[in-house]
Design an enzyme around this catalytic site. Structure first.
Site, PDB file in Angstrom:
ATOM      1  N   ASP A 145      -0.015   5.256   0.914  1.00  0.00           N
ATOM      2  CA  ASP A 145      -0.356   5.899   1.858  1.00  0.00           C
ATOM      3  C   ASP A 145      -0.255   5.312   3.282  1.00  0.00           C
ATOM      4  O   ASP A 145      -1.111   4.410   3.433  1.00  0.00           O
ATOM      5  CB  ASP A 145      -1.797   6.719   1.610  1.00  0.00           C
ATOM      6  N   ASP A 192       0.789  -1.186  -0.075  1.00  0.00           N
ATOM      7  CA  ASP A 192      -0.074  -0.056  -0.071  1.00  0.00           C
ATOM      8  C   ASP A 192       0.976   1.223   0.043  1.00  0.00           C
ATOM      9  O   ASP A 192       2.217   1.079   0.381  1.00  0.00           O
ATOM     10  CB  ASP A 192      -1.003  -0.048   1.291  1.00  0.00           C
TER      11      ASP A 192
HETATM   12  C1  G6P Z   1      -5.297   5.993  -0.076  1.00  0.00           C
HETATM   13  C2  G6P Z   1      -5.449   6.719   1.134  1.00  0.00           C
HETATM   14  C3  G6P Z   1      -6.829   7.522   1.075  1.00  0.00           C
HETATM   15  C4  G6P Z   1      -7.220   8.010  -0.189  1.00  0.00           C
HETATM   16  C5  G6P Z   1      -7.156   7.199  -1.238  1.00  0.00           C
HETATM   17  C6  G6P Z   1      -7.548   7.709  -2.446  1.00  0.00           C
HETATM   18  O1  G6P Z   1      -5.911   4.842   0.147  1.00  0.00           O
HETATM   19  O2  G6P Z   1      -5.225   6.327   2.272  1.00  0.00           O
HETATM   20  O3  G6P Z   1      -7.167   8.356   2.406  1.00  0.00           O
HETATM   21  O4  G6P Z   1      -8.637   8.740  -0.094  1.00  0.00           O
HETATM   22  O5  G6P Z   1      -5.892   6.627  -1.242  1.00  0.00           O
HETATM   23  O6  G6P Z   1      -6.644   8.716  -2.917  1.00  0.00           O
HETATM   24  P1  G6P Z   1      -6.724   9.662  -4.104  1.00  0.00           P
HETATM   25  O7  G6P Z   1      -5.494  10.355  -4.009  1.00  0.00           O
HETATM   26  O8  G6P Z   1      -7.110   8.894  -5.245  1.00  0.00           O
HETATM   27  O9  G6P Z   1      -7.762  10.771  -3.700  1.00  0.00           O
HETATM   28 MG    MG Z   2      -2.657   3.029   3.465  1.00  0.00          MG
END
Ligand code: G6P
Ligand code: MG
Length: 221
Positions: A10, A8
């Site tokens: 983030d 993953d």
């Molecule tokens: C990750 C983060 C989320 C976020 C998602 C979508 O999973 O943990 O907090 O909302 O990505 O990210 P984006 O950059 O596409 O908005």
């Molecule tokens: Mg994450």
């Protein structure tokens, strides 16, 4: 035998949670919506549109689908602009060392993130070179806790789920790994990722040495 790793992004490779928080906070303030760090925690690993729906529901707000999409785009513009400040100093401690070692040891490595901004984040970090496959929010339509993003990564690496270890910091992410039949390493507190096969408080502790010790006979050496 373990042949590959799926990460993953983030909360595992880098801490974008703070930047996501700032962007959602700005949007919420502009809308007169309540939004704090506790609500932000619920957005971990959750797709952009699911995130805005959680914030909308938290505020009992009625918003048309069209307006919701517009607001999510506004938030994304703020978030993407904030990524310009990200540099190779912004890996979570231990992440860059782990990715470097996996390359040296010849493991296959994929990204399995819900973010549609993954390529930009990897570019800012200088991390693109560590990945054989990049699975992101554009690669599949069903987001975590569905296993699709990890199945996509494994398939592209030409590996079976049981040959891969998934690193995740989100509850929904560990659920996704388990649903796909992957081994999982959870990063974070027990109440969030305690259901992973192995759990570490931070990436700093989740070294290849520790993971090899934890999964024992699943590794050649
Ligand atoms: C990750 C983060 C989320 C976020 C998602 C979508 O999973 O943990 O907090 O909302 O990505 O990210 P984006 O950059 O596409 O908005
Ligand atoms: Mg994450």
């Amino acid at each position: 035998m373990i042949k590959g790793f799926i990460f993953d992004l983030d909360g595992v490779i880098t801490d974008t949670a703070e930047l996501h928080f700032q962007a959602w906070k700005k949007l919420s303030d502009d809308m007169g919506w309540q939004f704090d760090r506790e609500v932000n925690e619920r957005l971990r690993g959750v797709s952009r549109m699911d995130s805005i729906n959680i914030i909308r529901e938290h505020n009992n707000a009625e918003v048309s689908e069209e307006k919701l999409l517009e607001l999510a785009t506004l938030k994304n513009d703020i978030y993407v602009a904030s990524l310009d400040q990200m540099t190779p100093d912004d890996y979570l401690p231990g992440a860059q060392e782990l990715l470097t070692l996996l390359r040296q040891e010849g493991f296959l490595v994929a990204l399995g993130s819900a973010s549609k901004n993954s390529n930009k984040v990897l570019k800012q970090l200088g991390a693109t070179k560590f990945f054989d496959v990049i699975g992101d929010g554009n690669s599949v339509s069903k987001s975590k806790p569905a296993p699709d993003i990890f199945l996509f990564g494994a398939e592209q690496l030409k590996l079976k789920p049981e040959q891969c270890i998934v690193y995740e910091d989100a509850e929904a992410g560990v659920d996704a790994a388990k649903a796909g039949g992957f081994y999982s390493v959870g990063i974070g507190p027990e109440e969030r990722v305690g259901h992973a096969d192995v759990r570490f408080e931070t990436m700093k502790e989740a070294t290849l040495f520790e993971v090899k010790s934890a999964f024992g006979e699943l590794f050649d050496n």
